[in-house]
Write a protein that holds these residues in place. Structure first.
Motif, PDB file in Angstrom:
ATOM      1  N   PHE A 102     -32.912 -37.516  66.925  1.00 17.72           N
ATOM      2  CA  PHE A 102     -32.111 -38.050  68.026  1.00 17.72           C
ATOM      3  C   PHE A 102     -31.094 -39.108  67.591  1.00 17.72           C
ATOM      4  O   PHE A 102     -30.340 -39.598  68.413  1.00 17.72           O
ATOM      5  N   TYR A 103     -31.091 -39.437  66.291  1.00 18.84           N
ATOM      6  CA  TYR A 103     -30.029 -40.299  65.763  1.00 18.84           C
ATOM      7  C   TYR A 103     -29.068 -39.505  64.899  1.00 18.84           C
ATOM      8  O   TYR A 103     -28.271 -40.067  64.153  1.00 18.84           O
ATOM      9  N   GLY A 104     -29.147 -38.181  64.977  1.00 18.46           N
ATOM     10  CA  GLY A 104     -28.155 -37.308  64.363  1.00 18.46           C
ATOM     11  C   GLY A 104     -28.377 -36.946  62.921  1.00 18.46           C
ATOM     12  O   GLY A 104     -27.495 -36.372  62.289  1.00 18.46           O
ATOM     13  N   LYS A 105     -29.530 -37.240  62.365  1.00 18.28           N
ATOM     14  CA  LYS A 105     -29.785 -36.889  60.977  1.00 18.28           C
ATOM     15  C   LYS A 105     -29.946 -35.380  60.834  1.00 18.28           C
ATOM     16  O   LYS A 105     -30.426 -34.704  61.738  1.00 18.28           O
ATOM     17  N   GLN A 106     -29.580 -34.862  59.672  1.00 22.00           N
ATOM     18  CA  GLN A 106     -29.710 -33.436  59.392  1.00 22.00           C
ATOM     19  C   GLN A 106     -31.165 -33.127  59.108  1.00 22.00           C
ATOM     20  O   GLN A 106     -31.769 -33.721  58.225  1.00 22.00           O
ATOM     21  N   ILE A 107     -31.761 -32.191  59.843  1.00 25.15           N
ATOM     22  CA  ILE A 107     -33.143 -31.781  59.638  1.00 25.15           C
ATOM     23  C   ILE A 107     -33.141 -30.468  58.882  1.00 25.15           C
ATOM     24  O   ILE A 107     -32.557 -29.480  59.321  1.00 25.15           O
TER      25      ILE A 107
END
Length: 108
Positions: A102-107
């Motif tokens: 939810f903080y935009g990191k690439q999963i």
């Protein structure tokens, strides 16, 4: 920019009787189908006039901020639709459980 007109077999449920693509012609963008295509086109034959756009644009990637905003917005919309009374609590739980997402990191 260029367009590619072609005459292709389009009936997937019937095996192609010959070539999958009979004719193809590259033209300037906006031009109508050329005579070389239209003269061989027979309605109902299984071949169709198709149009391909030959220029491939590069993929635009969203920034981490934009991904995070979209993910939070979608989460809020889903939760408020199904559980409006407990929405704030459920949203906080989800963000706490998966902060990177939810903080935009690439999963991966």
């Amino acid at each position: 920019m260029k367009w590619r007109y072609s005459l292709r077999w389009m009936l997937r449920h019937i095996p192609c009787p010959g070539e999958r693509e009979l004719v193809s012609v590259v033209v300037k963008a906006g031009e109508p189908a050329p005579e070389a295509i239209m003269s061989r086109f027979v309605p109902g034959s299984g071949y169709a006039v198709t149009l391909d756009f030959t220029e491939i644009k590069p993929v635009k990637r969203w920034s981490e901020e934009r991904k995070a905003a979209a993910r939070r917005r979608n989460l809020e919309r889903r939760v408020r639709k199904h559980a409006p009374l407990f929405a704030d609590e459920l949203i906080e739980r989800q963000i706490a459980e998966r902060p990177d997402y939810f903080y935009g990191k690439q999963i991966l």
